[in-house]
Design a protein around this motif. Structure first.
Motif, short mmCIF file in Angstrom:
data_model
loop_
_atom_site.label_atom_id
_atom_site.label_comp_id
_atom_site.label_asym_id
_atom_site.label_seq_id
_atom_site.Cartn_x
_atom_site.Cartn_y
_atom_site.Cartn_z
N UNK A 107 0.82 -1.20 0.00
CA UNK A 107 0.00 0.00 0.00
C UNK A 107 0.86 1.26 0.00
N UNK A 108 0.47 2.21 -0.83
CA UNK A 108 1.08 3.53 -0.79
C UNK A 108 0.12 4.49 -0.10
N UNK A 109 0.67 5.40 0.67
CA UNK A 109 -0.13 6.39 1.37
C UNK A 109 -0.10 7.70 0.59
N UNK A 110 -1.28 8.21 0.23
CA UNK A 110 -1.40 9.44 -0.56
C UNK A 110 -2.03 10.53 0.31
N UNK A 111 -1.41 11.70 0.30
CA UNK A 111 -1.89 12.79 1.13
C UNK A 111 -1.62 14.13 0.45
N UNK A 112 -2.13 15.19 1.05
CA UNK A 112 -1.88 16.56 0.58
C UNK A 112 -2.24 16.73 -0.90
N UNK A 158 -10.51 -15.30 1.68
CA UNK A 158 -9.43 -14.80 2.54
C UNK A 158 -9.71 -13.34 2.89
N UNK A 159 -9.63 -13.03 4.15
CA UNK A 159 -9.84 -11.65 4.59
C UNK A 159 -8.55 -10.85 4.47
N UNK A 160 -8.68 -9.60 4.03
CA UNK A 160 -7.56 -8.67 4.05
C UNK A 160 -7.45 -8.15 5.48
N UNK A 161 -6.24 -8.23 6.05
CA UNK A 161 -6.09 -7.97 7.48
C UNK A 161 -5.79 -6.49 7.76
N UNK A 162 -6.81 -5.65 7.55
CA UNK A 162 -6.66 -4.22 7.85
C UNK A 162 -6.32 -4.01 9.32
N UNK A 163 -6.92 -4.80 10.20
CA UNK A 163 -6.74 -4.62 11.64
C UNK A 163 -5.69 -5.56 12.22
N UNK A 164 -4.94 -6.23 11.37
CA UNK A 164 -3.90 -7.13 11.86
C UNK A 164 -2.67 -6.35 12.29
N UNK A 165 -1.60 -7.08 12.59
CA UNK A 165 -0.34 -6.43 12.91
C UNK A 165 0.20 -5.75 11.66
N UNK A 166 1.18 -4.88 11.85
CA UNK A 166 1.78 -4.22 10.68
C UNK A 166 2.35 -5.25 9.72
N UNK A 167 2.99 -6.28 10.24
CA UNK A 167 3.57 -7.32 9.39
C UNK A 167 2.49 -8.07 8.61
N UNK A 168 1.36 -8.35 9.25
CA UNK A 168 0.27 -9.07 8.58
C UNK A 168 -0.32 -8.22 7.47
N UNK A 169 -0.54 -6.94 7.75
CA UNK A 169 -1.11 -6.08 6.71
C UNK A 169 -0.14 -5.89 5.56
N UNK A 170 1.14 -5.76 5.85
CA UNK A 170 2.13 -5.66 4.78
C UNK A 170 2.14 -6.92 3.92
#
Length: 227
Positions: free
Chosen positions: A23-28, A107-119
């Motif tokens: 995931x890339x984070x887009x802002x501003x 399979x669920x996408x682990x939005x609320x998992x650990x950082x490693x799981x979501x990555x």
């Protein structure tokens, strides 16, 4: 020829960026149609994935961007411009609204998992987008039953005959360019996905909880990154 009035966006890799994809984070971002209606984050940021595998972006950089239905100037597969695939639009919409669940896709996408799981999930989902956009082979997803392959099969089922989805819905391609050089081939950096405009707040809220059936549109076809 430089442009002084293009829309701009800041891109960062943290906190869930994996490997050479999202995931890339887009802002501003300067386009109010996106800023006002984004619902994925309370702080006017959103997460996305790239759709070109042979284009490169930098952490913390600010880019000019243009919105459209196709990726421009680049990519391993597809032409120029390269229309976004229906399947990518479907799958990104499910990501945006938090609807990649075990019940829907296996399979669920682990939005609320650990950082490693979501990555880890981000890396798998990015592979699916690259395959759907003809940037790499289906064989790279692994066998049926693996997370990436099952997400890929789910998306293709939903856009196939008798499926729930046609067209690209509300997904646009955000083409990134070096600042001051929008739509100049030598300055193209990457293509991302974004939802704009979003539904009304009431519908968007329902969709976030998986209560709205996946959308409608016009049937199209198809279509990453530097770290």
């Amino acid at each position: 020829m430089a442009s002084a009035s293009a829309d701009t966006v800041k891109l960062t890799f943290a906190p869930y960026q994996a490997g050479s994809g999202g995931e890339f984070n887009m802002s501003e971002y300067s386009n109010s149609a996106i800023k006002v209606q984004t619902v994925r984050s309370a702080d006017d940021t959103f997460q996305t994935f790239c759709i070109e595998k042979n284009e490169f972006i930098n952490d913390g950089a600010t880019y000019d961007y243009t919105l459209g239905a196709s990726a421009k100037q680049g990519g391993i597969g597809g032409g120029n411009p390269d229309p976004l695939s229906d399947a990518s639009a479907f799958l990104f919409t499910q990501f945006w609204y938090g609807n990649i669940t075990a019940a829907a896709s296996g399979h669920a996408y682990r939005w609320a998992g650990t950082e490693a799981e979501r990555e880890a999930d981000a890396a798998e989902l990015q592979k699916v987008f690259w395959v759907l956009e003809e940037e790499q082979a289906v064989s790279t997803l692994g066998a049926a039953g693996t997370k990436a392959r099952d997400w890929y099969d789910w998306a293709n089922t939903e856009v196939g005959a008798g499926g729930s989805w046609t067209g690209t819905g509300q997904v646009s391609v955000m083409n990134l360019w070096a600042k001051g050089h929008p739509n100049e081939a030598d300055y193209k950096k990457q293509s991302m996905m974004v939802i704009v405009p979003l539904p009304s707040a009431g519908i968007a809220g329902l969709a976030l909880f998986g209560l709205v059936a996946v959308g409608t549109g016009i049937r199209r076809r198809r279509r990453s990154k530097q770290v």
